[in-house]
Design an enzyme around this catalytic site. Structure first.
Site, PDB file in Angstrom:
ATOM      1  N   SER A 193       0.526  -1.278   0.016  1.00 48.43           N
ATOM      2  CA  SER A 193       0.072   0.116  -0.045  1.00 48.43           C
ATOM      3  C   SER A 193       0.777   1.193  -0.022  1.00 48.43           C
ATOM      4  CB  SER A 193      -0.965  -0.033   1.182  1.00 48.43           C
ATOM      5  OG  SER A 193      -1.744   1.219   1.399  1.00 48.43           O
ATOM      6  N   LEU A 202       2.037   2.169  -3.546  1.00 45.43           N
ATOM      7  CA  LEU A 202       0.825   2.649  -4.271  1.00 45.43           C
ATOM      8  C   LEU A 202       0.513   4.326  -3.790  1.00 45.43           C
ATOM      9  CD1 LEU A 202      -1.893  -0.078  -4.375  1.00 45.43           C
ATOM     10  CD2 LEU A 202      -0.135   0.525  -6.310  1.00 45.43           C
ATOM     11  N   HIS A 203       0.590   4.625  -2.547  1.00 46.71           N
ATOM     12  CA  HIS A 203       0.601   5.923  -2.105  1.00 46.71           C
ATOM     13  C   HIS A 203       1.887   6.680  -2.662  1.00 46.71           C
ATOM     14  CE1 HIS A 203      -2.268   4.376   0.537  1.00 46.71           C
ATOM     15  NE2 HIS A 203      -2.550   5.704   0.886  1.00 46.71           N
ATOM     16  N   GLU A 204       2.952   6.029  -2.669  1.00 47.65           N
ATOM     17  CA  GLU A 204       4.073   6.881  -3.376  1.00 47.65           C
ATOM     18  C   GLU A 204       3.856   7.243  -4.832  1.00 47.65           C
ATOM     19  OE1 GLU A 204       7.316   9.247  -2.938  1.00 47.65           O
ATOM     20  OE2 GLU A 204       6.604   8.064  -1.431  1.00 47.65           O
ATOM     21  N   VAL A 228       1.473  10.251  -5.207  1.00 50.91           N
ATOM     22  CA  VAL A 228       1.983  11.398  -4.655  1.00 50.91           C
ATOM     23  C   VAL A 228       3.269  11.691  -5.404  1.00 50.91           C
ATOM     24  CG1 VAL A 228       2.388  12.845  -2.416  1.00 50.91           C
ATOM     25  CG2 VAL A 228       0.612  10.917  -2.569  1.00 50.91           C
TER      26      VAL A 228
END
Length: 434
Positions: free
Chosen positions: A341, A344-346, A349
């Site tokens: 997860s 995916l966040h990196e 952003v």
């Protein structure tokens, strides 16, 4: 709490208006024609990977039906064992080829979109929309492949059909491998593929229009709040970060916490309560549980399992549960799920802002100690433990997570590109020019 946020942020925006005047400018965003062109191309081409997955599954279904027919013939006692072994090897090779094709297709979807956003789309807003769309389609493509793999396995091993939900039996595999079925999943507000979903009887169009008005109104509210208060506050924070003045940085974080939480709550409501509900109504999608009461979370684990139910269900079904089913200890499976997860966040952003800092990834990793810290509090029988866990969640949520990430990525953007906007006046902020 919401009323306090609204009043406090409105007061701060009024102060900004008195000090700087109107900072809202429709024509000040320096998006380029190239951004719009590449963004439109990505929007049209990214879903094609879903239909490539359909073609792969169509071939897999034909192979599975052929395997079922050969299995029935192989029940003849006169069949040679060597021939059975050769057929089994051929069958296993076909499954490996299908898995490889799905893996290549899904990987190309994410790699191509990420490359285009990072190197060819300058505007972070357009890049974020494109990258988010690519990640959503990637998750849907993976779920489509995984679920059909399980259904294919159940078809070839009838003894395991008892585990198939009764709802699926109205559209058994491979009857679900159709363009119509895939198109519905493409637009359905879910990341988990099912051959059949619970459906409502009709579409309530007045309900849809109300939800869409909420989306428009909240989007305008977020834009005004960001332009009038968040943008100048971030600009004024650049000098404190460059000087590494810890007390000034802490003061900026506390100022940012109110506006960031306000914008986050407005965005959350616009997406999960308004947009997804409107989309579910149009698609007659029966499951409307897109979030739980995450604001009452007595532990960080409870928050991550309730604030974004579509992503949580995907992670649990396709990441966490398969790992545990293959013998991975639950604690290790949980850590691996959070690492996935975090990646995916990196992507969501760091890629649109053209700064892979690892802050979004680290933010997800740092959730693990908070989970291990607040889990025992949630299990306490007294209300004090749950209250303390809720306080720890809100403090980490408001004062550390979002404001710090926004500050660091904004600083990295300014250091690399300068201002993202061109105001009509010079307000005295570093990087803002006439």
């Amino acid at each position: 709490m919401i009323l306090v946020l609204i009043v406090s942020n409105l007061r701060l925006m009024i102060e900004n208006f008195k000090k700087y005047g109107v900072l809202i400018c429709i024509r000040c965003h320096d998006y380029r024609r190239q951004d719009v062109v590449y963004g439109s191309i990505l929007y049209l081409l990214v879903p094609c990977h879903l239909f490539v997955a359909y073609v792969i599954e169509l071939a897999a279904a034909q192979q599975a039906k052929g395997a079922v027919a050969r299995t029935k013939k192989s029940e003849d006692n006169d069949r040679k064992s060597g021939q059975k072994e050769r057929e089994q090897k051929t069958f296993n090779a076909a499954w490996m080829l299908i898995s490889a094709a799905h893996g290549i297709n899904a990987t190309l979807n994410l790699v191509i979109a990420t490359y285009v956003v990072y190197y060819h789309i300058h505007h972070p807003g357009i890049g974020t929309l494109c990258e988010m769309h690519a990640v959503i389609v990637w998750l849907k493509t993976c779920s489509y492949a995984f679920t059909n793999r399980d259904l294919r396995h159940a078809l070839l091993h009838p003894s395991s059909t008892s585990s198939i939900p009764d709802l699926y039996k109205s559209c058994p595999y491979p009857q679900n491998v159709t363009i119509k079925n895939l198109t519905y999943f493409w637009w359905a507000p879910t990341l988990i593929y099912q051959p059949v979903y619970p459906r409502t009887e009709r579409i309530r169009w007045p309900f849809v229009f109300k939800r869409l008005l909420e989306v428009v109104g909240l989007s305008i509210t977020i834009w005004i709040a960001s332009a009038q208060y968040a943008a100048p506050l971030l600009q004024n924070s650049l000098s404190t970060i460059s000087e590494l003045n810890l007390f000034s940085i802490l003061e900026r974080l506390m100022k940012l916490s109110t506006i960031s939480v306000f914008c986050w709550l407005a965005g959350f409501f616009a997406l999960f309560q308004s947009f997804l509900t409107a989309l579910a109504e149009v698609m007659r999608f029966g499951d409307r549980e897109f979030y739980g009461d995450w604001w009452n979370s007595y532990s960080v684990r409870a928050y991550w399992s309730s604030w974004n139910k579509p992503v949580f269900h995907f992670m649990k079904r396709h990441i966490y549960s398969p790992l545990v089913g293959r013998g991975v200890p639950p604690r290790i499976a949980q850590i691996l799920t959070f690492l996935f997860s975090g990646l995916l966040h990196e992507l969501l952003v760091g890629v649109p802002t053209h700064n892979i800092l690892g802050v979004a990834f680290a933010g997800m990793v740092f959730q693990l100690p908070l989970i291990f810290l607040t889990d025992p509090l949630g299990k306490m029988k007294s209300i004090n433990g749950k209250m303390l866990g809720n306080m720890i969640f809100w403090i980490s949520f408001c004062l550390v997570g979002q404001p710090l990430a926004a500050l660091l990525y904004f600083f990295a953007w300014q250091a690399k590109f300068g201002s993202v906007s061109r105001p009509q006046l010079d307000f005295g902020f570093p990087g803002w020019k006439r």
